[in-house]
Design a protein around this motif. Structure first.
Motif, PDB file in Angstrom:
ATOM      1  N   UNK A 153     -46.653 -20.335  69.131  1.00 52.20           N
ATOM      2  CA  UNK A 153     -46.745 -20.932  67.784  1.00 52.20           C
ATOM      3  C   UNK A 153     -45.805 -22.136  67.647  1.00 52.20           C
ATOM      4  N   UNK A 154     -44.588 -21.938  68.156  1.00 54.18           N
ATOM      5  CA  UNK A 154     -43.619 -23.034  68.078  1.00 54.18           C
ATOM      6  C   UNK A 154     -44.082 -24.225  68.908  1.00 54.18           C
ATOM      7  N   UNK A 155     -44.668 -23.928  70.091  1.00 53.95           N
ATOM      8  CA  UNK A 155     -45.154 -25.025  70.940  1.00 53.95           C
ATOM      9  C   UNK A 155     -46.273 -25.790  70.258  1.00 53.95           C
ATOM     10  N   UNK A 156     -47.148 -25.073  69.540  1.00 55.35           N
ATOM     11  CA  UNK A 156     -48.235 -25.744  68.824  1.00 55.35           C
ATOM     12  C   UNK A 156     -47.699 -26.643  67.723  1.00 55.35           C
ATOM     13  N   UNK A 157     -46.696 -26.142  66.987  1.00 59.18           N
ATOM     14  CA  UNK A 157     -46.091 -26.957  65.935  1.00 59.18           C
ATOM     15  C   UNK A 157     -45.402 -28.184  66.513  1.00 59.18           C
ATOM     16  N   UNK A 158     -44.735 -28.001  67.650  1.00 57.09           N
ATOM     17  CA  UNK A 158     -44.053 -29.125  68.289  1.00 57.09           C
ATOM     18  C   UNK A 158     -45.052 -30.174  68.763  1.00 57.09           C
ATOM     19  N   UNK A 159     -46.153 -29.724  69.365  1.00 61.47           N
ATOM     20  CA  UNK A 159     -47.179 -30.655  69.804  1.00 61.47           C
ATOM     21  C   UNK A 159     -47.799 -31.397  68.625  1.00 61.47           C
ATOM     22  N   UNK A 160     -48.008 -30.651  67.540  1.00 64.87           N
ATOM     23  CA  UNK A 160     -48.565 -31.283  66.339  1.00 64.87           C
ATOM     24  C   UNK A 160     -47.641 -32.372  65.804  1.00 64.87           C
ATOM     25  N   UNK A 161     -46.327 -32.086  65.770  1.00 67.02           N
ATOM     26  CA  UNK A 161     -45.369 -33.085  65.274  1.00 67.02           C
ATOM     27  C   UNK A 161     -45.334 -34.303  66.183  1.00 67.02           C
ATOM     28  N   UNK A 162     -45.414 -34.070  67.512  1.00 58.09           N
ATOM     29  CA  UNK A 162     -45.426 -35.197  68.450  1.00 58.09           C
ATOM     30  C   UNK A 162     -46.679 -36.055  68.258  1.00 58.09           C
ATOM     31  N   UNK A 163     -47.814 -35.398  68.072  1.00 66.36           N
ATOM     32  CA  UNK A 163     -49.052 -36.146  67.851  1.00 66.36           C
ATOM     33  C   UNK A 163     -48.992 -36.940  66.546  1.00 66.36           C
ATOM     34  N   UNK A 164     -48.445 -36.313  65.525  1.00 61.89           N
ATOM     35  CA  UNK A 164     -48.306 -36.985  64.238  1.00 61.89           C
ATOM     36  C   UNK A 164     -47.377 -38.183  64.354  1.00 61.89           C
TER      37      UNK A 164
END
Length: 287
Positions: free
Chosen positions: A1-12
């Motif tokens: 879950x944390x990795x998904x949030x981190x990837x989302x923030x990087x993409x954003x």
């Protein structure tokens, strides 16, 4: 879950940076397109004779010497009037005035004054300098009017530069027994010079291309003589471009208008470059 949030923030973050980069490229591209268009249309007529000769044959031939000198006189006069007044006003508002509602109202008034259309300043200059003080349509009237046009810009830029100086500088100077004015003159002002110069740069860049204020107060369509005093009217580069494009009937005048625009654009860029070098020099000294 944390990795998904981190990837989302990087993409954003990448998306936002991409948008900002595209915006910057668009702005630079539009600026480059304007410069290319003006230079491609007018660089062919710009030479030494174009810069040093008087207009001839109904302004369809010859050079732009009167307009070049007229713009120099008007810009120089406006800066000589506005720069000291604007800097001293900023010093008083920053260092001496009480932080009251009156001061806030003054700042609001200065900010609003910066947004007033330049033609309104031209009408003010016509009523006050040309008629009331009886300076006539002259370099003096035009310089004072242009000085008022850029005064709010210089005040706000100088005020921001003064407020950016750390209070520790002032406290250390005052602790040594130095007077407030000496502290401002020897400590605060040298540290704020880059920002003050920036304000003057913005002012020069604006008044160099102003047409409306000088139509009422200083500029003439054509003169066969160079101005010999501040009470003479003068030609000016922006008004000369306007006159060639709108009042002329000969197709020969259009290339001359673009050539005049090239000279005006080159002067503005050169002034900004020199002022930037001066600002960077003082910035290194302050560091």
């Amino acid at each position: 879950m944390k990795n998904n949030n981190l990837q989302y923030r990087h993409l954003k973050e990448k998306f936002v940076f991409s948008i900002l980069g595209l915006t910057l490229l668009a702005a630079v591209g539009i600026l480059g397109l304007i410069i290319y268009f003006i230079f491609s249309k007018g660089i062919g007529v710009v030479d030494l004779e174009f810069l040093t000769q008087m207009p001839t044959n109904g302004m369809t031939e010859g050079g732009i010497l009167p307009a070049l000198l007229g713009s120099f006189y008007l810009v120089s006069g406006s800066i000589l009037f506005a720069a000291p007044l604007g800097v001293f006003a900023a010093i008083y508002m920053t260092e001496y005035a009480d932080k009251s509602k009156t001061l806030r109202m003054i700042r609001i008034g200065v900010n609003n004054l910066a947004g007033v259309p330049s033609v309104v300043f031209g009408l003010f200059g016509l009523s006050v300098f040309v008629k009331f003080f009886n300076f006539g349509v002259s370099i003096l009237s035009g310089s004072l009017t242009l000085g008022i046009v850029i005064l709010p810009t210089i005040i706000r830029a100088s005020e921001e530069a003064l407020m950016a100086v750390p209070d520790e500088y002032r406290h250390a100077s005052l602790a040594l027994g130095i007077t407030k004015w000496e502290t401002i003159k020897r400590v605060v002002l040298p540290a704020s010079i880059p920002g003050i110069i920036t304000g003057c740069i913005l002012g020069v860049g604006r008044v160099a291309g102003e047409t409306a204020p000088i139509i009422f107060t200083a500029a003439t369509f054509y003169t066969a003589n160079l101005p010999t005093s501040v009470f003479d009217e003068a030609m000016a580069l922006p008004y000369h471009i306007y006159a060639l494009v709108t009042a002329g009937t000969s197709p020969k005048q259009v290339p001359l208008a673009y050539g005049t625009a090239v000279v005006l654009l080159f002067l503005v860029i050169s002034i900004n470059l020199v002022a930037t070098l001066i600002r960077n020099h003082y910035g290194r000294l302050n560091d």
